[in-house]
Motif scaffolding. Structure first.
Motif, PDB file in Angstrom:
ATOM      1  N   ALA A 239     -13.589   8.750  -0.583  1.00  0.00           N
ATOM      2  CA  ALA A 239     -12.315   9.274  -1.085  1.00  0.00           C
ATOM      3  C   ALA A 239     -12.243   9.153  -2.598  1.00  0.00           C
ATOM      4  O   ALA A 239     -11.787  10.076  -3.283  1.00  0.00           O
ATOM      5  CB  ALA A 239     -11.153   8.531  -0.436  1.00  0.00           C
TER       6      ALA A 239
ATOM      7  N   PHE B 122      -5.660   0.538   9.983  1.00  0.00           N
ATOM      8  CA  PHE B 122      -6.602   1.644   9.795  1.00  0.00           C
ATOM      9  C   PHE B 122      -5.872   2.925   9.423  1.00  0.00           C
ATOM     10  O   PHE B 122      -6.361   3.709   8.593  1.00  0.00           O
ATOM     11  CB  PHE B 122      -7.453   1.835  11.048  1.00  0.00           C
TER      12      PHE B 122
ATOM     13  N   LEU C  74     -12.800  16.320  -7.505  1.00  0.00           N
ATOM     14  CA  LEU C  74     -11.822  17.401  -7.379  1.00  0.00           C
ATOM     15  C   LEU C  74     -10.926  17.500  -8.598  1.00  0.00           C
ATOM     16  O   LEU C  74     -10.591  18.585  -9.052  1.00  0.00           O
ATOM     17  CB  LEU C  74     -10.965  17.182  -6.125  1.00  0.00           C
TER      18      LEU C  74
ATOM     19  N   THR D 106     -14.354   1.710   7.090  1.00  0.00           N
ATOM     20  CA  THR D 106     -13.276   2.137   6.202  1.00  0.00           C
ATOM     21  C   THR D 106     -13.659   1.968   4.740  1.00  0.00           C
ATOM     22  O   THR D 106     -13.190   2.737   3.899  1.00  0.00           O
ATOM     23  CB  THR D 106     -11.994   1.325   6.449  1.00  0.00           C
TER      24      THR D 106
ATOM     25  N   ILE E 126       0.587   4.223  -2.743  1.00  0.00           N
ATOM     26  CA  ILE E 126       0.591   5.644  -2.410  1.00  0.00           C
ATOM     27  C   ILE E 126       1.749   6.354  -3.092  1.00  0.00           C
ATOM     28  O   ILE E 126       1.599   7.444  -3.654  1.00  0.00           O
ATOM     29  CB  ILE E 126       0.629   5.824  -0.873  1.00  0.00           C
TER      30      ILE E 126
ATOM     31  N   LEU F  26       1.201   6.935  -6.692  1.00  0.00           N
ATOM     32  CA  LEU F  26       0.319   8.092  -6.865  1.00  0.00           C
ATOM     33  C   LEU F  26       1.119   9.387  -6.787  1.00  0.00           C
ATOM     34  O   LEU F  26       0.951  10.296  -7.610  1.00  0.00           O
ATOM     35  CB  LEU F  26      -0.744   8.045  -5.770  1.00  0.00           C
TER      36      LEU F  26
ATOM     37  N   GLY G 147     -14.512  11.788  -4.012  1.00  0.00           N
ATOM     38  CA  GLY G 147     -13.914  13.112  -3.823  1.00  0.00           C
ATOM     39  C   GLY G 147     -12.775  13.356  -4.787  1.00  0.00           C
ATOM     40  O   GLY G 147     -12.664  14.445  -5.363  1.00  0.00           O
ATOM     41  N   ALA G 148     -11.928  12.347  -4.980  1.00  0.00           N
ATOM     42  CA  ALA G 148     -10.792  12.510  -5.890  1.00  0.00           C
ATOM     43  C   ALA G 148     -11.282  12.752  -7.306  1.00  0.00           C
ATOM     44  O   ALA G 148     -10.760  13.620  -8.021  1.00  0.00           O
ATOM     45  CB  ALA G 148      -9.895  11.282  -5.829  1.00  0.00           C
TER      46      ALA G 148
ATOM     47  N   PRO H  12     -15.425  -0.926  12.568  1.00  0.00           N
ATOM     48  CA  PRO H  12     -14.462   0.009  11.959  1.00  0.00           C
ATOM     49  C   PRO H  12     -13.981  -0.451  10.595  1.00  0.00           C
ATOM     50  O   PRO H  12     -13.819   0.367   9.682  1.00  0.00           O
ATOM     51  CB  PRO H  12     -13.307   0.035  12.959  1.00  0.00           C
ATOM     52  N   PHE H  13     -13.806  -1.765  10.429  1.00  0.00           N
ATOM     53  CA  PHE H  13     -13.348  -2.275   9.140  1.00  0.00           C
ATOM     54  C   PHE H  13     -14.367  -1.974   8.047  1.00  0.00           C
ATOM     55  O   PHE H  13     -14.013  -1.574   6.933  1.00  0.00           O
ATOM     56  CB  PHE H  13     -13.097  -3.785   9.252  1.00  0.00           C
TER      57      PHE H  13
ATOM     58  N   ALA I 117      -5.573  14.979  -5.475  1.00  0.00           N
ATOM     59  CA  ALA I 117      -6.579  15.572  -6.360  1.00  0.00           C
ATOM     60  C   ALA I 117      -6.704  17.068  -6.098  1.00  0.00           C
ATOM     61  O   ALA I 117      -6.813  17.873  -7.034  1.00  0.00           O
ATOM     62  CB  ALA I 117      -7.928  14.886  -6.160  1.00  0.00           C
TER      63      ALA I 117
ATOM     64  N   VAL J 262       0.824  -1.207   0.000  1.00  0.00           N
ATOM     65  CA  VAL J 262       0.000   0.000   0.000  1.00  0.00           C
ATOM     66  C   VAL J 262       0.858   1.257   0.000  1.00  0.00           C
ATOM     67  O   VAL J 262       0.677   2.149  -0.831  1.00  0.00           O
ATOM     68  CB  VAL J 262      -0.962  -0.012   1.211  1.00  0.00           C
ATOM     69  N   TYR J 263       1.825   1.327   0.930  1.00  0.00           N
ATOM     70  CA  TYR J 263       2.599   2.568   1.047  1.00  0.00           C
ATOM     71  C   TYR J 263       3.627   2.680  -0.059  1.00  0.00           C
ATOM     72  O   TYR J 263       3.563   3.577  -0.898  1.00  0.00           O
ATOM     73  CB  TYR J 263       3.308   2.630   2.402  1.00  0.00           C
TER      74      TYR J 263
ATOM     75  N   LEU K  68     -15.334   5.025   3.837  1.00  0.00           N
ATOM     76  CA  LEU K  68     -14.334   6.094   3.725  1.00  0.00           C
ATOM     77  C   LEU K  68     -13.621   6.038   2.373  1.00  0.00           C
ATOM     78  O   LEU K  68     -13.457   7.060   1.694  1.00  0.00           O
ATOM     79  CB  LEU K  68     -13.315   5.952   4.861  1.00  0.00           C
ATOM     80  N   ILE K  69     -13.241   4.828   1.971  1.00  0.00           N
ATOM     81  CA  ILE K  69     -12.544   4.670   0.685  1.00  0.00           C
ATOM     82  C   ILE K  69     -13.449   5.091  -0.458  1.00  0.00           C
ATOM     83  O   ILE K  69     -13.027   5.783  -1.396  1.00  0.00           O
ATOM     84  CB  ILE K  69     -12.097   3.198   0.518  1.00  0.00           C
TER      85      ILE K  69
END
Lengths: 164, 100
Positions: A152, B64, A159, A145, A65, A68, A155-156, A141-142, B78, A60-61, A148-149
């Motif tokens: 996101a 998380f 924007l 998320t 990311i 990106l 939103g991306a 919480p899982f 973005a 992921v990182y 949330l994704i």
């Protein structure tokens, strides 16, 4: 004996990459040194026995990311950083405050903090072990998320869309 | 055997580097990368304490944090693209209006 040697090797790589991120003028060089930091952090996670976290860190990182980041740097054709006078106040006020905060934290950690050693692989952090709490105690919480994704992503898209 | 405090000190150094980058850098993308560096430092603290106390909650929290960091990177980049499209600059000192 090998454990401290590996720790100091990867810790030196981490700190070197982080300092290189600060020193470099061009954002692409900073991005590449940040990848070095993230990869060596993944190896430190392996030393701590967190196999799942290490794999996710790389995928992921260091993977998604940072791709990106590099993509945006190349898309915007970002050149070398230009210096402006506005950074003076941050340097004068921020660095002493940071030094005090970090110094206090290090003092408390080293003098009065929690003592103890971390053995190699003391906690089983393989995916099977991590999945059990993730899908039982932390199921809500899982699931949140995923919302949330989704937000996101929308939103991306909104924007970055070229307005008519 | 490596003492727990070594991991915490490494995490503090990385966090300090992130704050320094946030304060000193003028390029908006580099500032964003400094934020990611700070998040990574906090993740290291989580994993070190998880290994110290022998509980897996730290690993879940790191998961998380990574999800939030990924969402933040997508939306933040973005915004950077939208800002660059109107201002033609990446210097934060030249971006002084919230209005696009």
């Amino acid at each position: 004996m090998l454990h401290p040697i590996l720790f100091f090797l990867f810790a030196a790589l981490c700190v070197g990459g982080a300092i290189n991120l600060l020193v470099q003028k061009h954002p692409i060089n900073s991005a590449l040194s940040l990848i070095v930091v993230m990869a060596s952090l993944a190896l430190i996670y392996l030393l701590l026995g967190a196999e799942f976290v290490a794999a996710v860190q790389v995928i992921v990182y260091a993977g998604a990311i940072m791709v990106l980041f590099v993509f945006v740097i190349m898309l915007l054709n970002a050149g070398a950083e230009e210096r402006t006078a506005g950074s003076r106040i941050a340097a004068v006020l921020g660095i002493p405050a940071l030094a005090v905060a970090i110094g206090l934290g290090l003092y408390v950690t080293l003098q009065h903090g929690i003592t103890g050693d971390v053995a190699l692989g003391s906690t089983p952090g393989y995916p099977h072990a991590v999945a059990r709490p993730l899908f039982r105690e932390f199921l809500l919480p899982f699931e949140v998320t995923s919302v949330l994704i989704l937000i996101a992503i929308m939103g991306a898209v909104v924007l970055a869309k070229r307005s008519e | 055997m490596v003492p727990l405090s070594y991991y915490l000190v490494l995490s503090a150094i990385l966090f300090g580097c992130g704050v320094l980058g946030f304060l000193l850098k003028r390029n908006i993308i580099t500032i964003f990368m400094s934020i990611e560096l700070m998040l990574n430092a906090v993740n290291l603290t989580f994993v070190a304490f998880a290994a110290h106390w022998g509980v897996l909650s730290g690993h879940i929290f790191v998961f998380f944090v990574m999800v939030v960091a990924a969402a933040e990177a997508a939306v933040g980049l973005a915004i950077i693209i939208a800002v660059f499209r109107t201002r033609e600059t990446l210097n934060v000192d030249r971006v002084n209006l919230l209005k696009l």
